[in-house]
Design an enzyme around this catalytic site. Structure first.
Site, PDB file in Angstrom:
ATOM      1  CD  GLU A  40      -2.392   1.242   2.877  1.00 28.94           C
ATOM      2  OE1 GLU A  40      -3.462   1.957   2.770  1.00 28.94           O
ATOM      3  OE2 GLU A  40      -2.085   0.435   3.603  1.00 28.94           O
ATOM      4  CE  LYS A 107      -7.071   1.423   3.957  1.00 29.39           C
ATOM      5  NZ  LYS A 107      -5.838   1.951   4.537  1.00 29.39           N
ATOM      6  CB  CYS A 142      -4.287  -1.437   4.583  1.00 28.94           C
ATOM      7  SG  CYS A 142      -3.281  -1.421   6.366  1.00 28.94           S
TER       8      CYS A 142
END
Length: 262
Positions: A40, A107, A142
């Site tokens: 990431e 995200k 994540c």
């Protein structure tokens, strides 16, 4: 099904564009054309004070990675700073020899303790499908790992593997290892997880990038050092694991997912 290899490039946070070159050189030396995942925000990390710089440099590194994929036949993936108008996103990109640069997902689950919500805007849709040699891939970034709904909603296209990248801290390494196996088992999918390593703005990163099968078996796992690893996806695992039972949907609960208008 053709032989499909997937791998990870477990890097520290890169501080300059040129720092990706040794990793690309190592990938280019590999005989088998593979999918390689970077962590990431592998360029710049969560360096909020220089967000404009990283957004600009990510435009450059995207061009480099797209050209590399086109020239070598390998596929590259990872999340990068993305600026649109006056907003910033943590966006998962995939670079393929045929499709160029694909923006697959921004995200959704921003990490509030890391102040991610103060600098990034959450995406507004679930990840898009990517298919390669009959292998269907879903995606997550994540903190998404803690939210099983994001994985379940991608069942609409029957993924064979979820590709996850992260900057997960060493302080919560047990959560990382446990949740990856949980997501693999409950979704009856492979999980390919690439984490950063070394020091970062969020503290020391855990490394431990890995490939987990739908049975929870560890195909490979790295330690806390920089490194690369790959493995062949097993057709028998992909095709046959769900024949004994399919636990991805309950006969007693009809879950209705909806997208929030963020």
């Amino acid at each position: 099904m053709k032989t499909v290899c997937v791998g990870v490039c477990q890097t520290p946070v890169l501080g300059e564009i040129k720092e990706i070159n040794p990793w690309l050189d190592r990938i280019a030396a590999e005989d088998t054309k593979s999918l390689w995942v970077f962590p990431e925000l592998f360029l710049g990390g969560f360096d909020y004070d220089h967000k404009e710089k990283w957004a600009d440099q990510c435009l450059e590194i995207k061009d480099i990675m797209e050209k590399f994929a086109r020239d070598t036949g390998h596929i590259l993936a990872g999340s990068l700073w993305c600026r649109k108008a006056d907003k910033y996103y943590n966006t998962f990109y995939l670079f393929s020899p045929d499709g160029g640069t694909m923006e697959l997902y921004s995200k959704l689950h921003l990490f509030l303790p890391g102040r991610e919500n103060e600098y990034f805007t959450a995406g507004n849709k679930s990840p898009e499908l990517f298919q390669w040699h009959d292998i269907k891939m879903g995606f997550a970034i994540c903190h998404d790992l803690r939210y099983p709904e994001l994985f379940l909603i991608q069942h609409a296209f029957e993924p064979d593997i979820f590709v996850l990248n992260a900057q997960w801290p060493l302080a919560r390494i047990e959560h990382w290892l446990t949740l990856i196996k949980a997501r693999a088992i409950e979704n009856q999918c492979y999980i390919l997880a690439c984490n950063g390593m070394g020091n970062s703005a969020l503290g020391k990163l855990a490394g431990h990038s890995c490939l987990i099968t739908s049975w929870g078996k560890t195909e490979f796992i790295l330690n806390e050092e920089p490194g690369m690893q790959k493995a062949i996806l097993d057709e028998e695992v992909i095709k046959n694991d769900r024949q004994m039972f399919d636990s991805r949907q309950s006969p007693f609960f009809d879950l209705k997912f909806r997208h929030l208008d963020i």
